[in-house]
Enzyme design. Sequence first.
Site, PDB file in Angstrom:
ATOM      1  N   LYS A 224      46.255  -8.556  -0.275  1.00  0.00           N
ATOM      2  CA  LYS A 224      45.132  -7.234   0.136  1.00  0.00           C
ATOM      3  C   LYS A 224      44.894  -6.605  -1.002  1.00  0.00           C
ATOM      4  O   LYS A 224      44.569  -5.660  -1.004  1.00  0.00           O
ATOM      5  CB  LYS A 224      46.166  -6.449   0.995  1.00  0.00           C
TER       6      LYS A 224
ATOM      7  N   ARG B  91      42.115   8.772   3.908  1.00  0.00           N
ATOM      8  CA  ARG B  91      43.615   9.301   4.125  1.00  0.00           C
ATOM      9  C   ARG B  91      44.232   9.239   2.575  1.00  0.00           C
ATOM     10  O   ARG B  91      45.558   9.681   2.702  1.00  0.00           O
ATOM     11  CB  ARG B  91      44.428   8.366   5.212  1.00  0.00           C
TER      12      ARG B  91
ATOM     13  N   ARG C 101      65.386 -20.428   6.809  1.00  0.00           N
ATOM     14  CA  ARG C 101      65.811 -18.993   7.179  1.00  0.00           C
ATOM     15  C   ARG C 101      66.031 -18.928   8.610  1.00  0.00           C
ATOM     16  O   ARG C 101      65.294 -19.194   9.387  1.00  0.00           O
ATOM     17  CB  ARG C 101      64.498 -18.272   6.653  1.00  0.00           C
TER      18      ARG C 101
ATOM     19  N   ARG D 116      57.401  -4.003  15.283  1.00  0.00           N
ATOM     20  CA  ARG D 116      55.972  -3.901  15.263  1.00  0.00           C
ATOM     21  C   ARG D 116      55.381  -4.349  16.600  1.00  0.00           C
ATOM     22  O   ARG D 116      55.735  -5.308  17.102  1.00  0.00           O
ATOM     23  CB  ARG D 116      55.383  -4.732  13.978  1.00  0.00           C
TER      24      ARG D 116
ATOM     25  N   PRO E 264      42.687  -1.887   6.031  1.00  0.00           N
ATOM     26  CA  PRO E 264      42.085  -3.198   5.529  1.00  0.00           C
ATOM     27  C   PRO E 264      43.266  -4.171   5.461  1.00  0.00           C
ATOM     28  O   PRO E 264      44.308  -4.065   4.733  1.00  0.00           O
ATOM     29  CB  PRO E 264      41.458  -2.625   4.108  1.00  0.00           C
ATOM     30  N   GLU E 265      42.881  -5.507   6.019  1.00  0.00           N
ATOM     31  CA  GLU E 265      43.986  -6.662   5.796  1.00  0.00           C
ATOM     32  C   GLU E 265      43.199  -7.713   5.057  1.00  0.00           C
ATOM     33  O   GLU E 265      41.953  -7.441   4.511  1.00  0.00           O
ATOM     34  CB  GLU E 265      44.147  -7.348   7.001  1.00  0.00           C
TER      35      GLU E 265
END
Length: 276
Positions: free
Chosen positions: A58, A111, A150, A260, A2-3
């Site tokens: 979230k 889970r 940055r 990622r 879930p985002e």
Amino acid sequence: MPELPEVETYRRFLDDLVVDQTITALEVKDPKVLATDEDTLRRALTGRTVTRTSRLGKNCFLHLDDDRVLVLHFGMTGDVGAYRDEPDAPRFTRVALHLGSGLCVAFVDARKFGRIRLAEGVAQYQKAKKLGPDALDITAAQLQQALGTRKPMIKPLLLDQSITAGLGNWIVDEVLFQARIHPERRAHTLSTAEFEALHAAIQLVLSTAIRHEATYRYFPASFLIHAREWDDSATPGTNNHIYCPRHPKIEIAKSYVGGRATYYCPRCQPPPPAAA
């Protein structure tokens, strides 16, 4: 997983069910998802009325009439549901809030990586968890102020919840594609115009996902998500979904950025100079 769009969908579902309802009982079927002691949580919730709901990144919040909040974080497989009779409880219901209306609201998590906790307020929780502004609320100027000096790559920085809360992996890929920015660009090399494009892309991607209740097959054909999911719903019966929607002869590339899986268009998102 879930985002932000999924959690906003959950929040709206809960808003219709729990606002102005009194919690009559807390039923814990699996205490593993509790980040607050069960007895403490039961005493805090029983008899309290939910006054409103909200969301930060979230995280979903149920605001109680004593100004405290119940925080729902959905982990990898969390969801919500509702039922009246026990045989109708969703599979993997871990916790249920019994309401005065007779409904039960289920926290569902196959889970068990989700967490439920009590907090004194949203601001206190945000500070404790070191969360930045919500991705729907942050401005282009705030983005540039946080990232403009940055040197790390832009994708890992956008995934950093302390900078802006709610951007997950596929969302950041989509945002960078829509903004035409390579995921390995160093943040300090972005111009003001590119930060404005980045902000506009965040708004576009999140608002689109929320509007379609995070059902990816309904997203526009102009979205990268169809290639990421190897989903031909945008181009049924063909493999055209693996190509850039702007340049049909350019195949979407996959690499790993910051560990990622990352999808991008080699033409729309030109790679940065090696020395950048």
